[in-house]
Design a protein around this motif. Structure first.
Motif, PDB file in Angstrom:
ATOM      1  N   VAL A 116       0.802  -1.230   0.000  1.00 20.74           N
ATOM      2  CA  VAL A 116       0.000   0.000   0.000  1.00 20.74           C
ATOM      3  C   VAL A 116       0.832   1.276   0.000  1.00 20.74           C
ATOM      4  O   VAL A 116       0.351   2.335  -0.421  1.00 20.74           O
ATOM      5  CB  VAL A 116      -0.977   0.026   1.203  1.00 20.74           C
ATOM      6  CG1 VAL A 116      -1.841  -1.212   1.232  1.00 20.74           C
ATOM      7  CG2 VAL A 116      -0.237   0.198   2.521  1.00 20.74           C
TER       8      VAL A 116
ATOM      9  N   GLU B  95       1.380   3.786  -3.336  1.00 20.79           N
ATOM     10  CA  GLU B  95       0.310   4.750  -3.622  1.00 20.79           C
ATOM     11  C   GLU B  95       0.261   5.835  -2.562  1.00 20.79           C
ATOM     12  O   GLU B  95       0.089   7.026  -2.871  1.00 20.79           O
ATOM     13  CB  GLU B  95      -1.046   4.049  -3.698  1.00 20.79           C
ATOM     14  CG  GLU B  95      -2.187   5.026  -3.987  1.00 20.79           C
ATOM     15  CD  GLU B  95      -3.557   4.362  -4.048  1.00 20.79           C
ATOM     16  OE1 GLU B  95      -4.555   5.099  -4.201  1.00 20.79           O
ATOM     17  OE2 GLU B  95      -3.618   3.124  -3.961  1.00 20.79           O
ATOM     18  N   LEU B  96       0.425   5.440  -1.314  1.00 16.78           N
ATOM     19  CA  LEU B  96       0.385   6.405  -0.212  1.00 16.78           C
ATOM     20  C   LEU B  96       1.463   7.471  -0.379  1.00 16.78           C
ATOM     21  O   LEU B  96       1.204   8.674  -0.265  1.00 16.78           O
ATOM     22  CB  LEU B  96       0.560   5.670   1.118  1.00 16.78           C
ATOM     23  CG  LEU B  96       0.506   6.507   2.398  1.00 16.78           C
ATOM     24  CD1 LEU B  96      -0.899   7.043   2.617  1.00 16.78           C
ATOM     25  CD2 LEU B  96       0.954   5.689   3.599  1.00 16.78           C
TER      26      LEU B  96
ATOM     27  N   VAL C 115      -6.733   4.172   1.145  1.00 17.90           N
ATOM     28  CA  VAL C 115      -5.452   3.648   0.660  1.00 17.90           C
ATOM     29  C   VAL C 115      -4.888   2.589   1.598  1.00 17.90           C
ATOM     30  O   VAL C 115      -4.337   1.579   1.160  1.00 17.90           O
ATOM     31  CB  VAL C 115      -4.436   4.806   0.477  1.00 17.90           C
ATOM     32  CG1 VAL C 115      -3.051   4.252   0.163  1.00 17.90           C
ATOM     33  CG2 VAL C 115      -4.903   5.744  -0.629  1.00 17.90           C
TER      34      VAL C 115
END
Length: 211
Positions: free
Chosen positions: A50, A53-54, A75
């Motif tokens: 994750v 994207e974060l 997210v």
């Protein structure tokens, strides 16, 4: 003596893991802090899934401080406890902006003022991001392996940490966390430890290991 035993453990684990590092993916102290906070009650692999994207959407504390909380939750949802983690991350980002000029502090006392940051997270950030060894991060692997190896009889993380700090030289504290975590994942497994394939078998008292 326990100190001699600890020295043997350190020597053998150092030989097995000559270049230890955290399994979390990060490039800045901020990213390491975020990833470590997210790693509670989940796997490093899930966190690494994750964080790209974060970090792409909110690369700095300033960005995350202004984000919509629901967007952060979306997210990080798969890491578990996502609502509390999102609140802590955003609150931490805002504190870093307001009190620390957008930078991750480099002292234990200051890190412990951040929401959701306890000694384990602070130790990981200090050691890996700054090379500062204030203590030893104690997670489930460190807790299990250090007990089985006879390095501690304590059950509380703070007591375990103090015991380990008394047995190992300060410059090794950061690496020791990596050694015990990696060893706990590969050999000294929670349910079925691989004792017959263990390089420490001849010096391990196997505390708590079923016969």
């Amino acid at each position: 003596m326990r100190s001699h035993h600890a020295s043997l453990v350190l020597h053998r684990l150092r030989a097995r893991y000559p270049a230890p590092r955290t399994q979390l993916n990060w490039t800045t102290p901020w990213e390491l802090l975020v990833a470590t906070m997210l790693s509670a009650q989940t796997t490093d692999a899930r966190v690494n899934h994750v964080t790209p994207e974060l970090f792409a959407r909110w690369p700095t504390p300033a960005h995350l401080a202004q984000a919509e909380l629901a967007d952060i939750e979306g997210v990080i949802h798969s890491t578990g406890f996502f609502r509390a983690k999102a609140r802590h991350l955003q609150a931490t980002a805002r504190i870093l902006q307001e009190r620390f000029g957008g930078n991750v502090p480099q002292t234990m006392a200051e890190l412990l003022t951040l929401p959701g940051v306890a000694r384990k997270t602070a130790n990981i950030v200090l050691s890996n991001a700054f090379g500062i060894h204030e203590g030893i991060a104690v997670d489930t692997h460190v807790k299990r392996v250090s007990f089985r190896l006879g390095l501690t009889t304590a059950t509380q993380p703070d007591r375990i940490e103090r015991d380990l700090m008394g047995l190992f030289p300060r410059p090794t504290w950061g690496d020791l966390n990596h050694y015990l975590v990696l060893f706990g994942r590969e050999v000294c497994l929670a349910r079925k430890p691989r004792c017959t394939a263990c390089p420490l078998a001849d010096i391990c008292p196997r505390n708590g290991v079923p016969l």
